[in-house]
Scaffold this active site. Structure first.
Site, PDB file in Angstrom:
ATOM      1  N   ASP A 498     -61.537  10.669 -29.046  1.00 21.29           N
ATOM      2  CA  ASP A 498     -61.009  12.010 -28.819  1.00 21.29           C
ATOM      3  C   ASP A 498     -61.998  13.100 -29.237  1.00 21.29           C
ATOM      4  O   ASP A 498     -61.658  14.276 -29.263  1.00 21.29           O
ATOM      5  CB  ASP A 498     -59.607  12.197 -29.404  1.00 21.29           C
TER       6      ASP A 498
HETATM    7  C1  BGC Z   1     -57.488   8.988 -33.716  1.00 20.35           C
HETATM    8  C2  BGC Z   1     -57.439   8.106 -32.490  1.00 20.35           C
HETATM    9  C3  BGC Z   1     -58.747   8.159 -31.765  1.00 20.35           C
HETATM   10  C4  BGC Z   1     -59.891   7.840 -32.696  1.00 20.35           C
HETATM   11  C5  BGC Z   1     -61.232   7.935 -32.033  1.00 20.35           C
HETATM   12  C6  BGC Z   1     -58.672   8.632 -34.550  1.00 20.35           C
HETATM   13  O1  BGC Z   1     -58.776   9.537 -35.600  1.00 20.35           O
HETATM   14  O2  BGC Z   1     -56.304   8.829 -34.445  1.00 20.35           O
HETATM   15  O3  BGC Z   1     -56.393   8.509 -31.654  1.00 20.35           O
HETATM   16  O4  BGC Z   1     -58.669   7.231 -30.720  1.00 20.35           O
HETATM   17  O5  BGC Z   1     -59.851   8.716 -33.796  1.00 20.35           O
HETATM   18  O6  BGC Z   1     -61.618   9.228 -31.718  1.00 20.35           O
END
Ligand code: BGC
Length: 825
Positions: A498
């Site tokens: 994300d």
């Molecule tokens: C989030 C996930 C995400 C991951 C990678 C985590 O902090 O909770 O939803 O897929 O980071 O970015």
């Protein structure tokens, strides 16, 4: 047999008792445990720090905690001991007096903190009994000196005004609303009970209470710190009655102990909710006097030490039952310890907390994540499938009828919110994975007909009652429909990563990378989503086959093959799969890029999705991971890291090189590579990679690693960071669930399938074999795997109760115990 490790300067595993024993309080970071398993939870560090909440750390916080404090972890379930004027805490903090011995045993759903000083030992066992909305502390005090002692013990907890954000920001209101009552050994925190709340917090004590305090200012002082709190140092409770400001709960217990005498009593912290228990009585018994009937019953229930002990035994057996569904004995002590105890235990925590409350998540930021919770379920479903079922339906109900999803929801209301944005175009696909894993575990295909509806108001005819199966179809259809110029799925705000924000071009420091405005006519596409789609589509197609719906199975499989062709045509870069296309259609994760040439996620998902299986690319991509991304501390997310901020890529380029998504070792995505090695039959590589992020192996480098050696952390600093090997953000990470999938299904190869239990291990060649006990759909299978020919993969023969079976899937056998023999070769 016990496999206690040599440990590290701060502690060691006690495998037999399923405990981690911290032997020094000044751990490199606070080492956390969780109390609670159903709806009432507590965070508890090795110095008794932390707080308690009911269901939702944001909306029903019962006790207070100030995050990012100095010292780091301050505030919690404190006991101050005043032994003849010498004041200390069994958990070391806050006074930090030197004791003659300290130990914290973090167990499954409980922590026991004990210290001894000047011939006085105090032990505090903290836990939440299964099915209860309360926390118990059993306290045992022993005088092992040769003289009689008069000892005073002061408990201390700050009450929180329930809504945690308000509690820590809105003092113009909150400092005028605090109300308490004291009756018997119990303190009743009743703030806002007069208005819209029908609940209060009870903090009771079954010991010989000789005084109390409910005002923080009176107990601690205004200019004093918790380490020099007035009352315990004065050795006299002030019987303060809070009116506004900051209500606390403190009991003074006075004990007279002869030499050798030991005394045990308990504290109860309960959430009493009249609506929850269906209490019909009057709300008040007199003006301003709350009806305490339910609270009094709670106190009665736990008035004896025997009742507290019995509750503790229930907790122990609760965990024995849960863990009993999967137990392994293999030549690898780390895999045994993690798979049998700590990994499963962490899966319960991530299932319950999602990403809401830990030492890094403040309980007010994130709720239950759509993609996160669907993945967390993969490591939990074998323990309590019924709870997984309920969770799936809750999550699905936060999907919108167009296929997109609320990215998170609050556990208390179960309503989705857009606080951290929406339109993450991977979200919906994880639902397919969680539903299929639930059906594979439970055999409950009936869930597909459950009418869970969609979260938006724009219901078409009957959409509010649409079934779970409809959600799965919507999810697959959405990805097929929302594709970009190369035919790959559009990425939306971001996919699993994300921080790869290809549509949120932001130059404004005050906006969130996730919610910044979308680029108009963006072309940004994700190779990772394409791989995930391949996997999800295969799952759904297999499910249809199992249900006997051949046409549906073929229909979905055709879409899978379309996506596979596209991926192989546009996303192969020569040595590995590319990662994405940006908003302008330029490639990311290619040798043609200066930085971020190769990413981990697309290798993992392309391989797991079945790409490169027939043309050698899967192996090539995995070897490229080994060559460019693997380190002894795990696989870094990409290489080379981004050295400057690039608004076209977003947050991923905002991090210094080597941390988080910018080339940090993001444990979660490492697991997809582990599974990739298993798929390719590389058992030695699989175990080597598994070890590289396994917390239990980090005891030997704990001063670098710093985080808890018993649970996974989200991230370890990568090779480009000055602190290579330092772990951060422990506990709430998708790594927990996925690593359990890796170890139980990938390495040990015990794979629930729609029609039975598939056995397909992938182990180091040198292993002579291993044994697993697996409970599955009512039966218990004792599985012995032998490896006489020194292979990594391949089931040569399989027998159940002495009868040979064709193939490698154990049939569903109903109740009873079964002996299974597997010969690899
Ligand atoms: C989030 C996930 C995400 C991951 C990678 C985590 O902090 O909770 O939803 O897929 O980071 O970015």
């Amino acid at each position: 047999m016990s496999q206690n490790s040599g440990g590290n300067p701060y502690g060691h595993f006690d495998d037999e008792n399923r405990e981690y024993v911290v032997t020094r309080p000044d751990t490199p970071l606070p080492w956390l445990n969780y109390l609670g398993q159903d709806e009432f939870f507590g965070l508890c560090t090795n110095t008794a720090g932390g707080y308690t909440f009911w269901k939702d750390a944001k909306l029903r916080r019962l006790t207070r905690y100030r995050y990012n404090n100095v010292p780091y972890d301050l505030g919690g379930r404190y006991l101050y001991v005043n032994d003849g004027g010498s004041v200390w805490n069994p958990g070391w903090k806050p006074v930090k007096a030197k004791t003659d011995g300290y130990e914290c045993r973090h167990g499954l759903g409980y922590s026991v903190i004990s210290s001894v000083k000047d011939g006085l030992s105090v032990s505090q066992t903290m836990f939440v009994p299964p099915g209860e909305n309360l926390e118990l502390w059993k306290v045992t005090v022993k005088n092992s000196s040769s003289k009689p002692k008069e000892v005073k013990i002061y408990s201390y907890q700050e009450f929180c005004f329930y809504e945690a954000l308000n509690d820590m920001t809105n003092y113009q209101r909150t400092w005028s609303i605090g109300e308490v009552e004291v009756e018997g050994g119990a303190i009743y925190h009743k703030t806002e009970y007069r208005e819209r709340r029908n609940h209060y917090t009870l903090f009771g004590c079954t010991g010989p209470v000789t005084g109390f305090d409910t005002s923080r200012d009176a107990f601690v002082g205004i200019h004093e710190g918790l380490h020099e709190a007035k009352v315990p140092f004065a050795g006299k409770a002030s019987n303060s009655k809070a009116f506004g400001w900051n209500p606390i709960g403190s009991h003074e217990v006075t004990l007279h102990l002869k030499p050798g005498e030991e005394l045990t009593y308990a504290y109860v912290l309960a959430y009493v909710d009249h609506d929850l228990v269906g209490f019909q009585g009057e709300k008040f018994t007199a003006p301003f006097v709350i009806n305490k009937a339910v609270g009094i019953d709670v106190m009665k229930k736990y008035s004896s030490v025997a009742a507290v002990d019995a509750a503790f035994e229930r907790l122990r057996s609760y965990w024995n039952t849960n863990l009993g569904n999967f137990q392994v004995s293999s030549p690898d002590p780390h895999a045994n310890r993690m798979a049998n105890t700590w990994n499963q235990y962490q899966c319960m925590a991530t299932f319950n907390m999602s990403r809401s409350a830990s030492m890094y998540e403040t309980g007010i930021g994130r709720g239950m994540g759509f993609r996160d919770s669907n993945q967390d379920l993969l490591g939990f479903v074998h323990m309590i499938p019924g709870r997984a079922r309920e969770r799936i339906l809750d999550i699905a109900a936060t999907q919108l009828s167009d296929g997109t999803c609320y990215h998170q929801y609050q556990p208390l209301t179960k309503k989705g919110n857009a606080d951290v944005g929406g339109d993450f175009y991977d979200d919906h696909l994880w639902l397919v994975l969680s539903v299929c894993s639930y059906i594979k575990e439970s055999g409950d295909t009936g869930i597909l007909e459950a009418p869970c509806g969609y979260a938006d108001k724009a219901y078409g005819a009957g959409l509010e009652k649409e079934t779970l199966l409809h959600h799965l179809e919507t999810s697959i259809a959405y990805t097929m429909a929302k594709r970009g110029p190369h035919g790959l799925p559009l990425i939306g705000h971001a996919d699993w990563n994300d921080c790869l924000n290809l549509n949120c071009h932001s130059t404004e420091p005050n906006e969130s990378f996730q919610t910044a405005g979308d680029v108009k006519d963006s072309k940004a596409e994700s190779v990772m989503i394409a791989g995930l789609f391949l996997y999800a589509a295969r799952e759904l197609s297999d499910l249809y086959t199992f249900l006997g719906s051949k046409n549906d199975s073929q229909r979905i499989d055709t879409q899978r093959r379309t996506m596979l062709d596209i991926l192989e045509t546009v996303a192969w870069d020569g040595e590995w799969y590319t990662r994405a296309y940006d908003a302008e259609g330029k490639v990311i994760g290619s040798k043609s890029n200066d930085e971020g040439k190769i990413f981990i996620e697309s290798q993992g998902w392309a391989v797991l999705g079945g790409a490169g299986a027939d043309n050698g690319r899967a192996r090539k991509a995995m070897e490229s991971v080994h060559k460019h991304l693997y380190t002894k501390n795990g696989v870094v997310l990409q290489q080379p890291p981004y050295s400057t901020y690039n608004k076209a890529y977003g947050e991923v380029t905002s991090y210094p090189p080597g941390v988080k998504e910018n080339a940090g070792i993001f444990s979660h995505n490492n697991t997809w590579i582990h599974l990739g090695w298993c798929l390719l039959g590389e058992g030695d590589r699989a175990l080597e990679y598994y070890h590289s992020i396994c917390p239990s192996t980090k005891e030997s480098q704990i001063d670098t690693y710093r985080s808890e050696p018993y649970v996974y952390a989200q991230m370890t600093a990568g090779k480009d960071a000055p602190c290579f090997g330092e772990a951060k953000n422990s506990w709430l990470t998708g790594t927990a669930a996925w690593t359990f999938v890796v170890v139980s299904q990938g390495i040990f190869g015990i794979q629930p399938d729609f029609g039975g239990l598939r056995i397909d291990p992938c182990i180091p060649k040198a292993w002579p074999g291993f044994e697993v006990t697996r409970k599955f759909r009512g039966a218990t299978y004792h599985i012995e795997v032998k490896n006489p020919n020194g292979v990594s993969k391949g089931v040569k023969t399989l027998s159940v109760d002495g009868k040979p079976i064709r193939g490698n899937v154990l049939p569903v056998m109903g109740k009873g115990e079964h002996r299974v023999e597997v010969i690899l070769g």
